[in-house]
Write a protein that holds these residues in place. Sequence first.
Motif, PDB file in Angstrom:
ATOM      1  N   SER A  98      57.326  98.730  33.855  1.00 58.37           N
ATOM      2  CA  SER A  98      56.267  98.106  34.632  1.00 58.37           C
ATOM      3  C   SER A  98      56.021  96.682  34.133  1.00 58.37           C
ATOM      4  O   SER A  98      55.838  95.746  34.923  1.00 58.37           O
ATOM      5  CB  SER A  98      55.005  98.971  34.507  1.00 58.37           C
ATOM      6  OG  SER A  98      53.914  98.332  35.055  1.00 58.37           O
ATOM      7  N   ALA A  99      56.053  96.502  32.819  1.00 63.43           N
ATOM      8  CA  ALA A  99      55.881  95.156  32.245  1.00 63.43           C
ATOM      9  C   ALA A  99      57.036  94.251  32.672  1.00 63.43           C
ATOM     10  O   ALA A  99      56.839  93.077  33.006  1.00 63.43           O
ATOM     11  CB  ALA A  99      55.817  95.253  30.726  1.00 63.43           C
ATOM     12  N   GLY A 100      58.253  94.812  32.685  1.00 56.00           N
ATOM     13  CA  GLY A 100      59.426  94.027  33.104  1.00 56.00           C
ATOM     14  C   GLY A 100      59.303  93.581  34.554  1.00 56.00           C
ATOM     15  O   GLY A 100      59.684  92.456  34.912  1.00 56.00           O
ATOM     16  N   ILE A 101      58.755  94.447  35.396  1.00 57.68           N
ATOM     17  CA  ILE A 101      58.577  94.095  36.819  1.00 57.68           C
ATOM     18  C   ILE A 101      57.660  92.877  36.923  1.00 57.68           C
ATOM     19  O   ILE A 101      57.913  91.942  37.695  1.00 57.68           O
ATOM     20  CB  ILE A 101      58.006  95.305  37.598  1.00 57.68           C
ATOM     21  CG1 ILE A 101      59.063  96.409  37.686  1.00 57.68           C
ATOM     22  CG2 ILE A 101      57.525  94.890  38.994  1.00 57.68           C
ATOM     23  CD1 ILE A 101      58.549  97.748  38.203  1.00 57.68           C
ATOM     24  N   ASN A 102      56.607  92.864  36.123  1.00 53.51           N
ATOM     25  CA  ASN A 102      55.688  91.715  36.169  1.00 53.51           C
ATOM     26  C   ASN A 102      56.377  90.436  35.723  1.00 53.51           C
ATOM     27  O   ASN A 102      56.146  89.365  36.295  1.00 53.51           O
ATOM     28  CB  ASN A 102      54.455  91.997  35.305  1.00 53.51           C
ATOM     29  CG  ASN A 102      53.539  92.992  35.986  1.00 53.51           C
ATOM     30  OD1 ASN A 102      53.386  92.975  37.206  1.00 53.51           O
ATOM     31  ND2 ASN A 102      52.952  93.892  35.228  1.00 53.51           N
ATOM     32  N   ALA A 103      57.228  90.526  34.712  1.00 49.47           N
ATOM     33  CA  ALA A 103      57.938  89.325  34.254  1.00 49.47           C
ATOM     34  C   ALA A 103      58.901  88.832  35.337  1.00 49.47           C
ATOM     35  O   ALA A 103      59.032  87.625  35.575  1.00 49.47           O
ATOM     36  CB  ALA A 103      58.701  89.628  32.965  1.00 49.47           C
ATOM     37  N   LEU A 104      59.539  89.767  36.000  1.00 51.34           N
ATOM     38  CA  LEU A 104      60.525  89.402  37.035  1.00 51.34           C
ATOM     39  C   LEU A 104      59.881  88.652  38.199  1.00 51.34           C
ATOM     40  O   LEU A 104      60.524  87.855  38.878  1.00 51.34           O
ATOM     41  CB  LEU A 104      61.212  90.668  37.556  1.00 51.34           C
ATOM     42  CG  LEU A 104      62.364  90.436  38.540  1.00 51.34           C
ATOM     43  CD1 LEU A 104      63.597  89.902  37.803  1.00 51.34           C
ATOM     44  CD2 LEU A 104      62.723  91.713  39.294  1.00 51.34           C
ATOM     45  N   TRP A 105      58.620  88.950  38.438  1.00 50.10           N
ATOM     46  CA  TRP A 105      57.865  88.413  39.566  1.00 50.10           C
ATOM     47  C   TRP A 105      57.847  86.872  39.576  1.00 50.10           C
ATOM     48  O   TRP A 105      57.780  86.233  40.631  1.00 50.10           O
ATOM     49  CB  TRP A 105      56.442  88.976  39.448  1.00 50.10           C
ATOM     50  CG  TRP A 105      55.517  88.817  40.579  1.00 50.10           C
ATOM     51  CD1 TRP A 105      55.735  88.182  41.759  1.00 50.10           C
ATOM     52  CD2 TRP A 105      54.181  89.312  40.634  1.00 50.10           C
ATOM     53  NE1 TRP A 105      54.615  88.262  42.541  1.00 50.10           N
ATOM     54  CE2 TRP A 105      53.639  88.950  41.866  1.00 50.10           C
ATOM     55  CE3 TRP A 105      53.380  90.033  39.742  1.00 50.10           C
ATOM     56  CZ2 TRP A 105      52.335  89.282  42.246  1.00 50.10           C
ATOM     57  CZ3 TRP A 105      52.089  90.359  40.125  1.00 50.10           C
ATOM     58  CH2 TRP A 105      51.579  89.988  41.360  1.00 50.10           C
ATOM     59  N   GLY A 106      57.911  86.254  38.399  1.00 47.98           N
ATOM     60  CA  GLY A 106      57.739  84.797  38.301  1.00 47.98           C
ATOM     61  C   GLY A 106      58.779  83.998  39.060  1.00 47.98           C
ATOM     62  O   GLY A 106      59.949  84.380  39.106  1.00 47.98           O
ATOM     63  N   PRO A 107      58.377  82.855  39.656  1.00 46.42           N
ATOM     64  CA  PRO A 107      59.312  82.050  40.447  1.00 46.42           C
ATOM     65  C   PRO A 107      60.446  81.421  39.637  1.00 46.42           C
ATOM     66  O   PRO A 107      61.454  81.016  40.203  1.00 46.42           O
ATOM     67  CB  PRO A 107      58.426  80.961  41.076  1.00 46.42           C
ATOM     68  CG  PRO A 107      57.181  80.931  40.256  1.00 46.42           C
ATOM     69  CD  PRO A 107      57.014  82.304  39.671  1.00 46.42           C
ATOM     70  N   LEU A 108      60.303  81.356  38.306  1.00 48.07           N
ATOM     71  CA  LEU A 108      61.423  80.839  37.508  1.00 48.07           C
ATOM     72  C   LEU A 108      62.448  81.934  37.259  1.00 48.07           C
ATOM     73  O   LEU A 108      63.561  81.671  36.793  1.00 48.07           O
ATOM     74  CB  LEU A 108      60.927  80.297  36.162  1.00 48.07           C
ATOM     75  CG  LEU A 108      59.991  79.101  36.221  1.00 48.07           C
ATOM     76  CD1 LEU A 108      59.707  78.576  34.824  1.00 48.07           C
ATOM     77  CD2 LEU A 108      60.564  77.987  37.093  1.00 48.07           C
ATOM     78  N   HIS A 109      62.054  83.182  37.546  1.00 50.93           N
ATOM     79  CA  HIS A 109      62.944  84.328  37.275  1.00 50.93           C
ATOM     80  C   HIS A 109      63.258  84.979  38.631  1.00 50.93           C
ATOM     81  O   HIS A 109      63.736  84.295  39.548  1.00 50.93           O
ATOM     82  CB  HIS A 109      62.210  85.238  36.289  1.00 50.93           C
ATOM     83  CG  HIS A 109      63.015  86.327  35.668  1.00 50.93           C
ATOM     84  ND1 HIS A 109      64.370  86.433  35.776  1.00 50.93           N
ATOM     85  CD2 HIS A 109      62.624  87.406  34.910  1.00 50.93           C
ATOM     86  CE1 HIS A 109      64.792  87.501  35.113  1.00 50.93           C
ATOM     87  NE2 HIS A 109      63.747  88.113  34.575  1.00 50.93           N
ATOM     88  N   GLY A 110      62.970  86.267  38.804  1.00 55.86           N
ATOM     89  CA  GLY A 110      63.346  86.953  40.047  1.00 55.86           C
ATOM     90  C   GLY A 110      62.645  86.421  41.283  1.00 55.86           C
ATOM     91  O   GLY A 110      63.175  86.518  42.403  1.00 55.86           O
ATOM     92  N   GLY A 111      61.450  85.861  41.080  1.00 56.52           N
ATOM     93  CA  GLY A 111      60.697  85.326  42.222  1.00 56.52           C
ATOM     94  C   GLY A 111      61.375  84.130  42.863  1.00 56.52           C
ATOM     95  O   GLY A 111      60.948  83.675  43.939  1.00 56.52           O
TER      96      GLY A 111
END
Length: 431
Positions: free
Chosen positions: A256-269
Motif C-alpha cells: 500500500s505504501a508502494g502504491i502511494n509512492a508510485l502515484w507521484g508524477p515523477l514516478h508512475g504518475g
Amino acid sequence: MSQDNNKNAILTIDGKNFTLPVVRGTEGDKAIDISRLLQDTGYMTLDTGYKNTGSCRSAITYLDGNDGILRYRGYAIEELAEKCLFIEVAYLLIHGHLPNKTEFDDFKYLLRRFALLHEDMIHFFDHFPPNAPPMSILSVMVNSLCNYYPEMSDDPLENINMAATRLISKIRTIAAFSYKKSLGHPLVYPRPDLNYCGNFLNMMFDKPVHPYEVRPEVVAAVNKLLILHADHEQNCSTSTVRLVGSAGVNLYASISAGINALWGPLHGGANEAVVAMLEMIHADGNDFKKYIDKAKDKSDPFKLSGFGHRVYKTYDPRGTIIQEACDDLLSLLNISDPLLDIARQLEEIALNDDYFIERHLFPNVDFYSGIIYRAIGIPTNMFTVMFALGRLPGWIAQWKEQQEDPTTKIGRPRQVYTGEVFREFVPMKDR
Ligand code: CMC
C-alpha cells in the motif's frame, strides 16, 4: 554477489588510511561497502536522492542504464514481453524460476479462486467521493486486505506465497470495482472462464446493456504492458516497499505504501502527466517550441513528462517495445489518435535538441503507454493504477527477498544536520 578479495578501496581522511571492501555483483556491478565507515572514521556518506547508493543486494532484476538492458531473473525483457503471460512473469519474479506446467496450473487455479473480494469490502467503495483519485482508493483497499486476510501477521514467511497470490488476484478486482463505482455502474464480478488480463478488462468494461467483447489483441497489449512494468529494481516505490517492510510491517501495508509512492508524477504518475501534456500541446495548436523551451527553462517547473530516467542514459528498452506495441494495436483497432503523432514529433524534436542530447534524456516507459491505454478505453486517471497492477509482482518479490534475507536490517538513513545549534528555551511570555 561476492566480496572481491583482490580489491579494496582506500579512503584517506584526516591523514589516516581506511580500507573499504569492494563487492561485486554477478554482472560485474562494483560497490564499495561503507557500512562500517561511520563507526571506523566518524564520517557518514551524503547522497541526496540516493543517486549513488546501493541499498540492498538483490537477485531479481538486472538493469544496465548505459546499454539499455533489462532482465528479470536473467531473462531478457524483450523475450519475456514477446513470449510470456503476465502471470508467468509474476511467478518468475516471486519464485525465481519460470513455472512448469503443474506450477502454472496451480497458480492459475489459485488466482481464479482468490478473485472475489470480501463482500464487506465492497461497501468501502460507497464511501469515497465519486471523484476520489483511483490510486488513493487502491492504496486504501490494499491496506485493508490485511484486516480480512490476516495470515500475513501470523507468519509472514510461511504465508507469503498465499498472500502474494491473493494480492495479485484481488488487485485487478479492486481496480475494476473502483472504476465501476466512480461511474455509478453495477459491479461486474470476475469470471472463471477468462484469463487474468481478459478478466480485468471484462470487469472494467462489461455492462448489462452492452456486453464487452474481450478482444485477444487488446488482452495481448495489456499483457505486454503489465510484463514491461513488472519490476525495475530499486526504484522509488520498490524502495518504499522495502523500507516499510524493513520495519517488520506486513505485505499488504508495505505494498500500500508502494502504491502511494508510485502515484507521484515523477514516478508512475508520469503516464497520466504525459497525456495531459500532449493534450495541452494539441490544444495549443501543436506549439512544440513553446513546450520544449518551457522544459529547458530552469525557472519553470515544467518538465517533459515521459522523458529522462535516473538509470537509463540511452533508450529505455521498455519504451522501445511499448512504441512498437502502440503502433501495432492502433493499426489493429483501426484507431488514429492525434496524440500519437504529437508524441512522435515531440520525441523527434527533443532527441535532436542539444539540451536533451547533453543530458542523455530519452523517452521512458511512460511516454507511449498512455496512448495504448487510451486506445483500449482506460480513462486517464486509471493509467497509474495500470502501472501498479503491473508492478505488483515486483514489489512482492522484492519484499519477499528482503524478508528472507537474514542480513536485513531496518532501513534507517542518517542526515547531515543543518539546523540551529543549541538554544536556551524562551518562556512564552518572553517571546
Ligand atoms: N525534462 C526536462 N529536463 C529534464 C527532464 C525532463 N523530463 N528530466 C531530467 N531533466 C534535466 C534536469 O533538469 C537536469 O538538468 P540539469 O543538469 O541542468 O540540472 C538533468 O536533466 C538531470 O536530471 P535530474 O532531475 O537530475 O535526474 P533524476 O535522475 O533526478 O530524475 C526523473 C529522473 C525521471 C525524475 C526526471 O528525468 C524527470 O522528472 N522526468 C519526467 C518525469 C518522468 O517521466 N518520470 C517517469 C520516470 S520512468 C518510470 C518510473 O520510474 O516510474
